[in-house]
Every structure is written in C-alpha cells, then in structure tokens.
Design a protein around this motif. Sequence first.
Motif, PDB file in Angstrom:
ATOM      1  N   PRO A  50       0.805  -1.231   0.000  1.00 47.31           N
ATOM      2  CA  PRO A  50       0.000   0.000   0.000  1.00 47.31           C
ATOM      3  C   PRO A  50       0.834   1.275   0.000  1.00 47.31           C
ATOM      4  CG  PRO A  50       0.142  -0.855   2.213  1.00 47.31           C
ATOM      5  CD  PRO A  50       0.925  -1.809   1.344  1.00 47.31           C
ATOM      6  N   SER A  51       2.101   1.205  -0.321  1.00 52.02           N
ATOM      7  CA  SER A  51       2.965   2.373  -0.179  1.00 52.02           C
ATOM      8  C   SER A  51       2.525   3.519  -1.086  1.00 52.02           C
ATOM      9  CB  SER A  51       4.401   1.986  -0.500  1.00 52.02           C
ATOM     10  OG  SER A  51       4.465   1.437  -1.809  1.00 52.02           O
ATOM     11  N   GLU A  52       2.098   3.217  -2.321  1.00 51.46           N
ATOM     12  CA  GLU A  52       1.703   4.290  -3.232  1.00 51.46           C
ATOM     13  C   GLU A  52       0.424   4.980  -2.748  1.00 51.46           C
ATOM     14  OE1 GLU A  52       0.672   4.883  -7.999  1.00 51.46           O
ATOM     15  OE2 GLU A  52       1.320   2.942  -7.199  1.00 51.46           O
ATOM     16  N   PHE A  88      -1.062  10.543   2.663  1.00 52.55           N
ATOM     17  CA  PHE A  88      -0.229  11.173   3.690  1.00 52.55           C
ATOM     18  C   PHE A  88       1.098  11.591   3.069  1.00 52.55           C
ATOM     19  CE2 PHE A  88      -2.908   7.920   5.597  1.00 52.55           C
ATOM     20  CZ  PHE A  88      -3.622   8.658   6.524  1.00 52.55           C
ATOM     21  N   PRO A  89       1.099  12.731   2.355  1.00 52.68           N
ATOM     22  CA  PRO A  89       2.352  13.172   1.728  1.00 52.68           C
ATOM     23  C   PRO A  89       3.403  13.496   2.770  1.00 52.68           C
ATOM     24  CG  PRO A  89       0.680  14.888   1.615  1.00 52.68           C
ATOM     25  CD  PRO A  89      -0.015  13.665   2.107  1.00 52.68           C
TER      26      PRO A  89
END
Length: 512
Positions: A444-446, A452-453
């Motif tokens: 789910p990193s992308e 959450f930038p």
Amino acid sequence: MAPVARTNRGRRIAAALGVIVLALVVVPLGAMAARKLRTTFAARKHSEAPAPRQIPYPRLEWPIVIHGGQYIPLAWKDIAGWASDDHAQAYKAFRVSCTSIAAQQNPPDDSKALGASLREPCRLAKARAITDDATARAFFEENFVPLQISRLGEDAGFVTGYYEPILEGSRTRTDVFNVPVYRRPSNLFVRGFTQDSPSLPNKGPVYRKIGRRKLVPYYDRAQIEDGAIAGRGLEICWLKDQTDLLFAQIQGSARIRLQDGSTIRINYDAHNGYPYTAVGRILIERGIIPREQMSMQKIREWMEQNPDGANEVRRQNRAYVFFRQVPLSDKDEPVGAQGVPLTPGRSIAVDNSLHVYGTLFFIEGELPIESPQAKTPFRRLMVAQDTGSAITGPARADIYYGAGAEAGRISGRFRHNMRFVMLVPKRVDPVERGRKMPLPDPRPSEKIAKLFPQTDPLKDKPNEPAGGVKPSAAPATSAQVTEKVPLPQARPVTKPGRTGLRLRRFIRHRGG
C-alpha cells in the motif's frame, strides 16, 4: 439505679450478639454473592470474547521442495529423445520398483521430493501389464509431469557408471587366495540401529563397542588390512589381491567364481563409518593419470603395475565395506538398496536423502559407450533403485550397466554432465499447486503516499538567520541548517548520607 444499669448492660450485650450473628450470616452470604458475581462476570466475558482470528489464507500444499536443487517445468515435446526411447522396457523396470513401494508399511519421509506420491501410479501400473511401447509412453504422460532438475546454480547433472565384477575366489585361504572378504562384525555399532539390523545406513558415523558402554570409531581400511578383525570367523571367502576387493567394495556387489565352478554372490551390508575417497581423484591430483584418460580400467592397470604405490593410494580411502552372501543364481541381477533386482541400463543409484526409490529420471546426453572417444547418444528413462555414499546431490546418478568385464570397461568411462528430467506424479504437480497458492496483498505504499504526503522540514522550511535578514536564493547546506543541540549536563556523583543509610537499614529491618 442498679436495675437501670443492668437493663442498659443487657441491651449492650444483646446488640453485640446481634452484630456477631449478623457478621456470621451476612459475611458468608456476601462472599457467596461475590463469588457468584465473579463467576457471572467471567462467563459473560467469555461469551462476549471475540472468536480467535483465523489464518488469512487456507492451508494449502506447497510446491515440492528439492533441497539444494532447482527445477523447471517442461512439455513432453521439449524433452530431446523422449519419443524414441523404449518405454516398454522402462515401464517393466518401474513395475519392479512398484513391488517394493506397495509392500512398504510406512510411507517415505515427506521431507523428500516426492514423499509417498508414487503409490498411486504404482497402483495403476500393478493392474496393467503393458508390453508395447506406445501404451507405456501414454501411461507415463498421463500420470506424470516432467521437470528439468539440476543442482542450484547449474544447468546439468552428472553421471558415473557401475557394474557387478566377476572375480575368482576360494572358500578357504591358500597361497594364491589370501585376501579375506569380511561379513559385518558383531562389534560394529550404529546409533539408532541394533547390531543385528538387516540393513544399516551407508553414511554417517560407525562405532566399535568396547565393553558395555564405551564407543570409539571403527577400524579404518589400513587397520583392517593389517589384521584388526582377522581370526574371528568373519571371512565369507578369499580373493587374489586387494585390488579385486577394492573394486568389489566400490561397486557394492560381486560374483565370486570358486575353484569348483560354483559361484558366490555378495552384496553390500555395512561400512566402517569413514567417508569415501575416490582413488581415481588421488591419481589425477598426483598427475599419475590424466583426467581425460581416467577410467576404472586405467586404475586397475596402474595398480597391477605398481603394487607398492597401489597399497599406499588404496589406504588413502579409509572407507571399508562389509558384505553379506545372497542366494542368487548366475542369471539373477544384483539387488539394489531398494531391495529389488537391478535392470542393466535402466537402474540408477541416487542420493536417497533427497529422492525416494522408484523415482523416474529421463537422462539425456552423450556417453563413451562404443569406444573411449565415442559420443554415443544416451536418452533413456531410468528408475532410481540403488544408492551409494559417493552419490550426492539432486541431479547425480550412477548408472548400473550390467555384470562382467565388458560392462566394467564401459561403465568405468562414465564421468559426464547430462541433462536430468524428473517425472513427478500429477498429484504433486508443482505448477498446479502454484496456481492455488494465494498471492500476497499489494503493497500500500503508493496509496499511503498520496493520502499522507511526506515532507522534509529541512528542505521545505527556509533557514531564517537571526536579525530578520532574508536568506539568499542559494540552497542551504546541511551545515547551515543543522543546529547544534547542547547535551544535558552529567549528573553529579554524590555519596549517600547518613540519613539514606539509616533509611535502608530500617527497610531491611522491616523486611521491605
């Protein structure tokens, strides 16, 4: 006043008795109520407890694992020479192995590649006596899938050859026949086995019992040749020289032709616990025989011409084999480690710590069969029916080529890289099992990066110097933006005062 005092005193006694009675009645009832409340609360808590978490994926059978090896699924049409082999002969050899597999009380160890999966193909083969090539080929293609197999990081396997020597011997010792062939000694001990076990492992430590408890390593080749176990009635027969015995021990069996015309058949029974050292490798390393000319025949010729050197080289191999006499006729083939007769040109010895007996291997390549320089195509379906201490690895085979001098000359030239294709029963097809294995959840990193930038405060926040001076347009360096943070001062070292000592003594005195 006296009657009033007595009355007040009686009231006080009655009140005290009432309190006592109340304590005797109410306190147990309170305890019972508390216990009931705790029981009710525990039952309610247990009933309201969430169910244990289930494993997110179902328990599935993983694809087969071959320790130290790798495999690639193939199609039948991609196997060079598959269509031109004599499948009926291979089917006949496979049914011989199935006789032993069907008789097993306990399935093989699941840690091996195929485990007990050969039982189903053997059940089908037992019911069908196939004699024509096309039907036998169809049987293999219907019940197995091919996997190219090799050692991890390699693209081919390695084969050698072995045979059954035919030697001259005598039942009694003479001036000509003075080298004993020993049976298993009674003081030979292997952990996990009794001394009268019908079969012992061909690898691992072996001990000699001294007294009731003491165990020491067994005698090595030099000690046995020098007479360490002589005179104990262990001699099966006698041979002409130690070279004959060495070749019988390397091959694992032999036919001994006696002076009266009869024949003794001997098979491997036990070893002395030392690792096998190939005398051919010693001769190559010493530059006595070139690697490209190495064969069993070359070894024998050199040993016959150099008896003193042969004695020294032979003793470099500390391993020693003991035999047992087997009731076979001259027409019978030797019995392999699986307990079934071997088939010349179809039976192979494999690493039995990785493979189960009865496993089918299609071996393809070129061998010097017609002559030492020939490159004869060899494309045959083989059956694993034997093993050997020098046979190690997932794609390593020793091809049994028959009995006698000619079989010895041919098999002694085998030291070649070959392509191995293992036939796997369809019930353990790794491709089908792989299709059922669940894939892991996507990372789910992308998605998280969009929701959450992440920001870098050192890059996004301008470095404002003291005094309100506007910074220059040049990017700030790490030396400019990094501020030194002062370290905290060290705590002072103080000695305990008398008050602290008295307090600690008081605590120890009170049992604190």
